[in-house]
Write an enzyme that holds these catalytic residues in place. Structure first.
Site, PDB file in Angstrom:
ATOM      1  N   THR A   1       4.329   2.835   5.295  1.00 22.29           N
ATOM      2  CA  THR A   1       2.938   2.377   5.426  1.00 22.29           C
ATOM      3  C   THR A   1       2.200   3.347   6.335  1.00 22.29           C
ATOM      4  O   THR A   1       2.787   3.865   7.288  1.00 22.29           O
ATOM      5  CB  THR A   1       2.835   0.949   6.006  1.00 22.29           C
ATOM      6  OG1 THR A   1       1.461   0.706   6.408  1.00 22.29           O
ATOM      7  CG2 THR A   1       3.703   0.741   7.238  1.00 22.29           C
TER       8      THR A   1
ATOM      9  N   ARG B   1      -5.406  -1.794   8.950  1.00 26.54           N
ATOM     10  CA  ARG B   1      -5.388  -3.263   8.824  1.00 26.54           C
ATOM     11  C   ARG B   1      -5.638  -3.891  10.178  1.00 26.54           C
ATOM     12  O   ARG B   1      -6.716  -3.697  10.720  1.00 26.54           O
ATOM     13  CB  ARG B   1      -4.091  -3.741   8.179  1.00 26.54           C
ATOM     14  CG  ARG B   1      -4.288  -5.026   7.438  1.00 26.54           C
ATOM     15  CD  ARG B   1      -3.177  -5.312   6.516  1.00 26.54           C
ATOM     16  NE  ARG B   1      -1.935  -4.738   6.965  1.00 26.54           N
ATOM     17  CZ  ARG B   1      -0.759  -5.269   6.750  1.00 26.54           C
ATOM     18  NH1 ARG B   1      -0.686  -6.402   6.097  1.00 26.54           N
ATOM     19  NH2 ARG B   1       0.346  -4.695   7.160  1.00 26.54           N
TER      20      ARG B   1
ATOM     21  N   ARG C   1       0.973  -5.229  -5.253  1.00 27.06           N
ATOM     22  CA  ARG C   1       1.090  -6.376  -4.343  1.00 27.06           C
ATOM     23  C   ARG C   1       1.258  -7.583  -5.263  1.00 27.06           C
ATOM     24  O   ARG C   1       0.334  -7.956  -5.973  1.00 27.06           O
ATOM     25  CB  ARG C   1      -0.165  -6.518  -3.473  1.00 27.06           C
ATOM     26  CG  ARG C   1      -0.448  -5.287  -2.589  1.00 27.06           C
ATOM     27  CD  ARG C   1      -1.544  -5.595  -1.580  1.00 27.06           C
ATOM     28  NE  ARG C   1      -2.131  -4.423  -0.965  1.00 27.06           N
ATOM     29  CZ  ARG C   1      -1.669  -3.813   0.121  1.00 27.06           C
ATOM     30  NH1 ARG C   1      -0.580  -4.254   0.709  1.00 27.06           N
ATOM     31  NH2 ARG C   1      -2.278  -2.758   0.637  1.00 27.06           N
TER      32      ARG C   1
ATOM     33  N   ASP D   1       2.493  -0.019  11.885  1.00 29.17           N
ATOM     34  CA  ASP D   1       2.531  -1.313  12.579  1.00 29.17           C
ATOM     35  C   ASP D   1       3.875  -2.030  12.441  1.00 29.17           C
ATOM     36  O   ASP D   1       3.934  -3.254  12.514  1.00 29.17           O
ATOM     37  CB  ASP D   1       1.393  -2.215  12.061  1.00 29.17           C
ATOM     38  CG  ASP D   1       1.469  -2.428  10.555  1.00 29.17           C
ATOM     39  OD1 ASP D   1       2.251  -1.723   9.873  1.00 29.17           O
ATOM     40  OD2 ASP D   1       0.744  -3.288  10.044  1.00 29.17           O
TER      41      ASP D   1
ATOM     42  N   GLY E   1       0.840  -1.206   0.000  1.00 26.40           N
ATOM     43  CA  GLY E   1       0.000   0.000   0.000  1.00 26.40           C
ATOM     44  C   GLY E   1       0.872   1.252   0.000  1.00 26.40           C
ATOM     45  O   GLY E   1       1.786   1.368   0.804  1.00 26.40           O
TER      46      GLY E   1
ATOM     47  N   ASP F   1      -0.035   2.451   8.335  1.00 27.77           N
ATOM     48  CA  ASP F   1      -0.556   1.715   9.500  1.00 27.77           C
ATOM     49  C   ASP F   1       0.271   1.881  10.783  1.00 27.77           C
ATOM     50  O   ASP F   1      -0.222   1.599  11.871  1.00 27.77           O
ATOM     51  CB  ASP F   1      -0.657   0.215   9.172  1.00 27.77           C
ATOM     52  CG  ASP F   1      -1.589  -0.059   8.011  1.00 27.77           C
ATOM     53  OD1 ASP F   1      -2.469   0.777   7.755  1.00 27.77           O
ATOM     54  OD2 ASP F   1      -1.436  -1.109   7.358  1.00 27.77           O
TER      55      ASP F   1
ATOM     56  N   ASP G   1       5.128  -4.583   6.160  1.00 25.76           N
ATOM     57  CA  ASP G   1       5.598  -5.917   6.541  1.00 25.76           C
ATOM     58  C   ASP G   1       5.584  -6.925   5.390  1.00 25.76           C
ATOM     59  O   ASP G   1       6.455  -7.795   5.325  1.00 25.76           O
ATOM     60  CB  ASP G   1       4.882  -6.446   7.800  1.00 25.76           C
ATOM     61  CG  ASP G   1       3.390  -6.518   7.640  1.00 25.76           C
ATOM     62  OD1 ASP G   1       2.882  -6.098   6.582  1.00 25.76           O
ATOM     63  OD2 ASP G   1       2.731  -7.011   8.563  1.00 25.76           O
TER      64      ASP G   1
HETATM   65  O1  F6P Z   1      -1.465  -1.208   4.724  1.00 21.31           O
HETATM   66  C1  F6P Z   1      -2.056  -0.022   4.310  1.00 21.31           C
HETATM   67  C2  F6P Z   1      -3.533  -0.208   4.079  1.00 21.31           C
HETATM   68  O2  F6P Z   1      -4.087   1.018   3.644  1.00 21.31           O
HETATM   69  C3  F6P Z   1      -4.318  -0.753   5.265  1.00 21.31           C
HETATM   70  O3  F6P Z   1      -4.621   0.223   6.218  1.00 21.31           O
HETATM   71  C4  F6P Z   1      -5.516  -1.345   4.576  1.00 21.31           C
HETATM   72  O4  F6P Z   1      -6.065  -2.396   5.338  1.00 21.31           O
HETATM   73  C5  F6P Z   1      -4.948  -1.877   3.289  1.00 21.31           C
HETATM   74  O5  F6P Z   1      -3.735  -1.171   3.061  1.00 21.31           O
HETATM   75  C6  F6P Z   1      -5.840  -1.698   2.085  1.00 21.31           C
HETATM   76  O6  F6P Z   1      -5.204  -2.288   1.000  1.00 21.31           O
HETATM   77  P1  F6P Z   1      -5.650  -2.119  -0.508  1.00 21.31           P
HETATM   78  O7  F6P Z   1      -5.322  -0.716  -0.932  1.00 21.31           O
HETATM   79  O8  F6P Z   1      -4.862  -3.119  -1.260  1.00 21.31           O
HETATM   80  O9  F6P Z   1      -7.128  -2.342  -0.543  1.00 21.31           O
END
Ligand code: F6P
Length: 324
Positions: free
Chosen positions: A126, A172, A72, A130, A11, A128, A103
């Site tokens: 990120t 997340r 991803r 985390d 992300g 998050d 991560d």
């Molecule tokens: O890890 C960053 C994040 O924005 C999280 O907060 C969220 O759960 C996830 O990515 C969403 O991912 P995507 O953009 O692939 O839907």
């Protein structure tokens, strides 16, 4: 080491561009050739790799998203995919890598380095927050400020109609964004995955609060064990069972990932980018450059992804005290 490459993965987060810029310019400052790998591990597998110069990163420090794009990659999870990626790096003479991401990115980097031995240093990109080994991740501060701007607006309309709002924020399976939004946004409650919430307590308090407050805001972290904001709102509504009370749900979603990075994220991204290149030149590998207590710290990827990063206890206490 003469040639290094940089990529962003997973992300995107505001401040990634500042980080890429710092990697490129630090590398050039140190006399290295630097390459950008586009779309993270996907681009590594497909050979989407281009030489970068100082001007390649002009006018990007203030921009959200990532100029290197992100993805991803499922193929990188396979040995065949990783072998293709390795062959492409060898073809370009790449001897060191800076991986900017969270991560998932570091898990991939750890496996890849253990298989093929190209030194890799990570930067924590990120929203998050985390990742163990850094007080804050690049993008977290901007995401919280973006969410807060939205929460302030929701508060206006919540107060105008005496409504109870459940606002879902990202993160997340971590509650860092939620807790800081709760404190900064003056929420009545914050629900996070790290702590179990007793819904009957939420109900009881919301009923009591209604005597003195005209509206209420509950911030819900997307990974909460009680479900998403909609599900939680339905459970609370059922238990409160008062037809006069009006409940609303807002899911802030990807708005939290975009926008111009705050000063904090630009500085943090720049520091980590510089430290990653310096780390590679000092012979570091399989680790992340982060900032703890205002100092640059290198933490093994294994710890970054394997060790738990707890929520700040003082923040949780503050939330409880200020919500009465
Ligand atoms: O890890 C960053 C994040 O924005 C999280 O907060 C969220 O759960 C996830 O990515 C969403 O991912 P995507 O953009 O692939 O839907």
């Amino acid at each position: 080491m003469k040639k290094i490459a940089v990529f962003t993965s997973g992300g995107d987060s505001p401040g990634m561009n500042a980080c890429v810029r710092a990697v490129v310019r630090t590398a050039i400052f140190k006399g290295l050739e630097v390459y950008g790998i586009y779309r993270g591990y996907e681009g590594m597998i497909e050979g989407d790799i281009k030489r970068m110069y100082s001007y390649s990163v002009s006018n990007i420090i203030q921009r959200g998203g990532t100029v290197l794009k992100s993805a991803r990659s499922m193929e990188f999870k396979t040995p065949e995919g990783r072998k293709k990626a390795y062959d492409n790096l060898v073809a370009h003479g790449i001897e060191g890598i800076v991986a900017i991401g969270g991560d998932g990115t570091f898990t991939g980097a750890k496996i890849f380095q253990e298989e093929f031995g190209i030194p890799t240093v990570g930067c924590p990109g990120t929203i998050d927050n985390d990742i163990y080994g850094t007080d804050y991740t690049i993008g977290f501060d901007t995401a919280v400020n973006t969410a807060l701007a939205a929460i302030d607006k929701i508060r206006d309309t919540a107060a105008a109609h005496d409504r109870i709002f459940f606002i879902e924020v990202m993160g997340r399976d971590a509650g860092f964004i939620a807790v800081d939004c709760g404190i900064g946004g003056g929420a009545e409650f914050v629900m996070v995955p790290e702590t179990k919430t007793d819904l009957s307590m939420v109900v009881k308090s919301l009923k009591n609060l209604r005597k003195s407050k005209s509206s209420s805001i509950v911030v819900v972290a997307e990974g909460d064990e009680e479900g998403n904001a909609e599900a939680i709102m339905q459970k609370v509504k059922e238990k409160i069972n008062d037809k006069e009370k009006d409940f609303k749900v807002t899911t802030l979603g990807h708005i939290q990932r975009g926008g111009s990075p705050t000063a904090k994220d630009r500085v943090l991204g720049s520091l980590c980018g510089m430290a990653a290149v310096e780390g590679l030149l000092e012979g570091r590998m399989n680790c992340m450059a982060g900032v703890m207590n205002q100092e640059i710290v290198y933490t093994p990827f294994g710890d970054c992804i394997g060790k738990e990063k707890p929520l700040n206890k003082e923040h949780l206490k503050l939330m409880e005290i200020l919500s009465i």
